[in-house]
Design an enzyme around this catalytic site. Structure first.
Site, mmCIF file in Angstrom:
data_model
loop_
_atom_site.group_PDB
_atom_site.id
_atom_site.type_symbol
_atom_site.label_atom_id
_atom_site.label_comp_id
_atom_site.label_asym_id
_atom_site.label_seq_id
_atom_site.Cartn_x
_atom_site.Cartn_y
_atom_site.Cartn_z
ATOM 1 N N LYS A 52 0.820 -1.221 0.000
ATOM 2 C CA LYS A 52 0.000 0.000 0.000
ATOM 3 C C LYS A 52 0.846 1.261 0.000
ATOM 4 O O LYS A 52 1.879 1.326 0.684
ATOM 5 C CB LYS A 52 -0.925 0.018 1.223
ATOM 6 C CG LYS A 52 -1.585 -1.332 1.490
ATOM 7 C CD LYS A 52 -2.621 -1.306 2.582
ATOM 8 C CE LYS A 52 -3.044 -2.717 2.951
ATOM 9 N NZ LYS A 52 -2.248 -3.335 4.005
ATOM 10 N N HIS B 116 -3.536 3.669 0.450
ATOM 11 C CA HIS B 116 -3.844 3.195 1.815
ATOM 12 C C HIS B 116 -5.013 3.957 2.450
ATOM 13 O O HIS B 116 -5.848 3.370 3.140
ATOM 14 C CB HIS B 116 -2.579 3.313 2.679
ATOM 15 C CG HIS B 116 -2.546 2.377 3.838
ATOM 16 N ND1 HIS B 116 -1.397 1.774 4.291
ATOM 17 C CD2 HIS B 116 -3.528 1.934 4.654
ATOM 18 C CE1 HIS B 116 -1.683 1.017 5.336
ATOM 19 N NE2 HIS B 116 -2.965 1.091 5.575
HETATM 20 N N1 NDP Z 1 -5.906 -1.078 4.764
HETATM 21 C C1 NDP Z 1 -5.940 -0.696 6.005
HETATM 22 O O1 NDP Z 1 -6.125 0.493 6.314
HETATM 23 C C2 NDP Z 1 -5.789 -1.694 7.085
HETATM 24 C C3 NDP Z 1 -5.349 -2.949 6.785
HETATM 25 N N2 NDP Z 1 -5.192 -3.902 7.766
HETATM 26 C C4 NDP Z 1 -4.668 -5.231 7.379
HETATM 27 O O2 NDP Z 1 -5.535 -6.233 7.928
HETATM 28 C C5 NDP Z 1 -4.792 -7.114 8.746
HETATM 29 C C6 NDP Z 1 -5.652 -7.700 9.855
HETATM 30 O O3 NDP Z 1 -6.201 -6.709 10.694
HETATM 31 P P1 NDP Z 1 -5.678 -6.399 12.178
HETATM 32 O O4 NDP Z 1 -6.165 -5.047 12.512
HETATM 33 O O5 NDP Z 1 -4.225 -6.691 12.249
HETATM 34 O O6 NDP Z 1 -6.454 -7.377 13.133
HETATM 35 P P2 NDP Z 1 -7.085 -8.841 13.137
HETATM 36 O O7 NDP Z 1 -8.550 -8.652 13.233
HETATM 37 O O8 NDP Z 1 -6.515 -9.691 12.073
HETATM 38 O O9 NDP Z 1 -6.584 -9.343 14.557
HETATM 39 C C7 NDP Z 1 -5.233 -9.617 14.847
HETATM 40 C C8 NDP Z 1 -5.153 -10.046 16.303
HETATM 41 O O10 NDP Z 1 -5.877 -11.259 16.495
HETATM 42 C C9 NDP Z 1 -5.026 -12.239 17.089
HETATM 43 N N3 NDP Z 1 -5.371 -13.531 16.486
HETATM 44 C C10 NDP Z 1 -5.012 -14.044 15.301
HETATM 45 N N4 NDP Z 1 -5.567 -15.237 15.075
HETATM 46 C C11 NDP Z 1 -6.323 -15.500 16.150
HETATM 47 C C12 NDP Z 1 -7.130 -16.585 16.516
HETATM 48 N N5 NDP Z 1 -7.288 -17.650 15.716
HETATM 49 N N6 NDP Z 1 -7.782 -16.531 17.710
HETATM 50 C C13 NDP Z 1 -7.625 -15.457 18.526
HETATM 51 N N7 NDP Z 1 -6.862 -14.405 18.238
HETATM 52 C C14 NDP Z 1 -6.209 -14.421 17.062
HETATM 53 C C15 NDP Z 1 -3.620 -11.793 16.771
HETATM 54 O O11 NDP Z 1 -2.707 -12.243 17.747
HETATM 55 P P3 NDP Z 1 -1.392 -13.142 17.371
HETATM 56 O O12 NDP Z 1 -0.620 -12.380 16.345
HETATM 57 O O13 NDP Z 1 -0.680 -13.238 18.682
HETATM 58 O O14 NDP Z 1 -1.925 -14.448 16.889
HETATM 59 C C16 NDP Z 1 -3.787 -10.290 16.849
HETATM 60 O O15 NDP Z 1 -3.765 -9.889 18.198
HETATM 61 C C17 NDP Z 1 -3.642 -6.214 9.232
HETATM 62 O O16 NDP Z 1 -2.617 -6.945 9.857
HETATM 63 C C18 NDP Z 1 -3.283 -5.515 7.954
HETATM 64 O O17 NDP Z 1 -2.538 -6.380 7.124
HETATM 65 C C19 NDP Z 1 -5.552 -3.617 9.067
HETATM 66 C C20 NDP Z 1 -5.977 -2.374 9.418
HETATM 67 C C21 NDP Z 1 -6.117 -1.302 8.456
HETATM 68 O O1 NHF Z 2 -3.325 -0.288 7.999
HETATM 69 C C1 NHF Z 2 -3.312 0.462 8.949
HETATM 70 C C2 NHF Z 2 -2.814 0.117 10.248
HETATM 71 O O2 NHF Z 2 -2.758 1.122 11.202
HETATM 72 C C3 NHF Z 2 -2.705 2.450 10.883
HETATM 73 C C4 NHF Z 2 -2.971 3.341 12.068
HETATM 74 O O3 NHF Z 2 -1.836 3.486 12.851
HETATM 75 C C5 NHF Z 2 -3.696 2.758 9.850
HETATM 76 O O4 NHF Z 2 -3.382 3.995 9.332
HETATM 77 C C6 NHF Z 2 -3.737 1.804 8.751
HETATM 78 O O5 NHF Z 2 -4.923 1.781 8.115
#
Ligand code: NDP
Ligand code: NHF
Length: 316
Positions: free
Chosen positions: A77, A110
């Protein structure tokens, strides 16, 4: 395995590994564990600060013969400080160097938010650029140039609401092929999804597990905990699976991509198995009824005093 097919027949594995908050010391092992487990789709971003380590893990995976580059779908992104037309290709080149690859499968804007060059995170309105000065249409021209140069196969956006997506479709030469937005049973975005399906735009759900590890400044006291939801837990119990597998299978069965983040090898493996879980129509209906338009990442970090980014139109 669920897949999504793009306009040129390229195929994306629908479930990918998220990498936001995957720390430098752990993301290398997490990527190798994911590839060993069978993941073929990685969701990355410059702003996550870990693309170099992911690149090192990929190179190690090629060396060990786990995968070849052509087996993978890699998304990254464009960060908000590189929205100027001439900044897009250099930003992408940095990501390609870090990921140790010649091309991306998908490159996304992004956020519909622009920063001054070099400003990664903003605390004052002067560090932002209003979209009236640096419109998305200009950034998109840079994205299209990246496709023409062969640096990415597909382009799209993140965090675009319905009207903003329609506006981009209207002015683009290469139409966006993806909208990556927050999506889970508490934020289903059904109208946006229907528009995407009708217009050949794929939809990826981020934070599908409710982002329980998001930093404290992104939390609110009354945030519900998705994986503790009674309905999701009852469905999980019935199928003898985890609540995470239920939310992921729901996302796959409604025709979307989904990118759970984990650095834990057991959860990495288990999350991928959501591909094998078949939820019934009743399960899907019960989850549909959980929608409460609740965002865990509401974008309030962009609403700065005196700035032009406002809550009432960020998600429009
Ligand atoms: N485009 C954007 O603006 C955004 C994109 N994203 C993307 O989306 C991805 C996922 O979203 P994110 O916000 O990270 O959160 P998620 O909803 O994927 O949650 C991640 C959390 O859940 C835990 N987890 C993973 N698997 C399990 C399970 N089976 N049971 C219980 N807990 C679990 C992880 O811990 P552990 O690692 O210890 O397993 C971590 O604490 C991001 O990593 C990123 O790549 C996210 C936010 C914004
Ligand atoms: O992917 C993301 C993860 O976190 C950021 C916030 O600190 C966001 O800006 C973004 O969307």
């Amino acid at each position: 395995m669920y897949t999504l097919t793009f306009r040129n027949n390229d195929v994306m594995p629908a479930l990918g590994l998220g990498t936001w908050k995957s720390e430098k010391g752990e993301v290398y092992d997490a990527v190798l564990a994911a590839l060993e487990a069978g993941y073929r789709h990685l969701d990355c971003a410059f702003i996550y600060g870990n693309e170099k380590e992911i690149g090192e893990a990929l190179t190690e995976a090629y060396k060990r013969g786990i995968v070849q580059r052509s087996d993978l779908w890699i998304t990254s992104k464009l960060w908000n400080d590189s929205h100027a037309k001439g900044s897009v290709v250099p930003a992408l080149q940095q990501t390609l160097n870090d990921l140790q690859t010649d091309y991306l499968d998908l490159y996304l804007i992004h956020w519909p938010v622009a920063h001054k060059k070099g400003v990664l995170s903003t605390s004052k309105a002067e560090e932002q650029i209003p979209l009236s000065e640096l419109p998305i249409s200009e950034t998109w021209t840079g994205m299209e140039e990246a496709v023409r140069k062969g640096l990415t196969k597909h382009i799209g956006v993140c965090n675009f609401g319905l009207q903003r997506l329609k506006d981009l479709v209207a002015v683009s030469n290469i139409k966006p092929e993806m909208n990556q937005v927050e999506s889970h049973p508490y934020l289903q975005q059904n109208e946006l999804l229907e528009y995407c399906k009708a217009n050949d735009i794929h939809y990826t759900g981020y934070s599908p597990l409710g982002s329980p590890d998001r930093p404290g400044d992104l939390r609110k006291e009354d945030d519900p905990i998705l994986l503790e939801d009674n309905t999701i837990n009852a469905i999980a119990k019935r199928h003898k699976v985890s609540p995470a597998q239920v939310t992921l299978a729901w996302a796959l069965q409604r025709g979307t991509s989904v990118i759970p983040k984990s650095v834990n090898p057991e959860r990495i493996k288990a999350n991928l198995k959501a591909n094998d879980l078949k939820l019934s129509e009743e399960d899907m209906a019960a989850i549909k009824a959980l929608d409460k338009n609740r965002r865990y990442l509401d974008g309030s970090f962009w609403f700065l005093k005196g700035g032009t980014y406002k809550k009432e139109d960020l998600w429009k």
